[in-house]
Design a protein around this motif. Structure first.
Motif, short mmCIF file in Angstrom:
data_model
loop_
_atom_site.label_atom_id
_atom_site.label_comp_id
_atom_site.label_asym_id
_atom_site.label_seq_id
_atom_site.Cartn_x
_atom_site.Cartn_y
_atom_site.Cartn_z
N CYS A 1 13.93 3.89 -0.71
CA CYS A 1 13.23 2.49 -0.28
C CYS A 1 11.42 2.72 -0.48
N CYS B 1 8.89 1.03 0.65
CA CYS B 1 8.04 0.53 1.62
C CYS B 1 7.14 1.64 2.12
N CYS C 1 8.72 4.26 4.72
CA CYS C 1 9.72 5.53 4.07
C CYS C 1 9.11 6.24 3.19
N HIS D 1 16.41 -2.82 8.15
CA HIS D 1 15.25 -2.38 7.30
C HIS D 1 15.08 -3.41 6.27
ZN ZN Z 1 11.44 1.52 3.96
#
Ligand code: ZN
Ligand code: ZN
Length: 152
Positions: free
Chosen positions: A65, A67, A70, A120
């Protein structure tokens, strides 16, 4: 251990460097076909405009991920994109369902977003990011760690 098995030449290291740093041509980051195998729970496949094909499992994508949260978590734990978290040393094995998106949405023309079943949803997977983390044999070989560190 014999050194004959170590075949990483400086040329291959060079290729690895190039792989990570060179800007990708537009055809390499333009998906021709995107298949999200949601019903099968398998993962995602992309055929790129330059003829390259990529495939990732949902588990891999969840662990990659992109983001901010993460990315930071992976940096702290020294994990690469797609590398699972170390299993907690639980005494009782707990069943965890494999990661799967509830839904998938295009983001403009440059990315795709997964709403994962675990709630998420912050990661925007750009085509460029996905191409750079292609898991095909050719790409993972080019991106392989130098001899002496384990490969995943
Ligand atoms: Zn994430
Ligand atoms: Zn590839």
């Amino acid at each position: 251990m014999s050194h004959e098995g170590i075949r990483f030449s400086s040329k291959e290291e060079q290729a690895r460097e190039n792989q990570q740093n060179r800007p990708l041509p537009r055809v390499a980051v333009t998906p021709e076909k995107v298949r999200v195998l949601l019903t099968e729970g398998k993962g995602m496949e992309i055929d790129w405009a330059d003829g390259h094909k990529s495939a990732w499992s949902f588990a891999w994508l969840r662990d990659a991920c992109p983001c901010a949260t993460c990315i930071e978590e992976r940096a702290q734990e020294g994990r690469k994109p797609g590398q699972p978290k170390p299993k907690p040393a639980a005494l009782l094995p707990m069943y965890a369902p494999p990661p799967k998106p509830r839904s998938v949405h295009p983001v403009g023309r440059y990315a795709i977003q997964f709403n994962w079943l675990d709630g998420h949803a912050g990661g925007i997977y750009s085509w460029e990011y996905l191409r750079r983390v292609c898991q095909c044999q050719e790409c993972t070989f080019a991106a392989a760690e130098p001899a002496g560190t384990p490969n995943y």
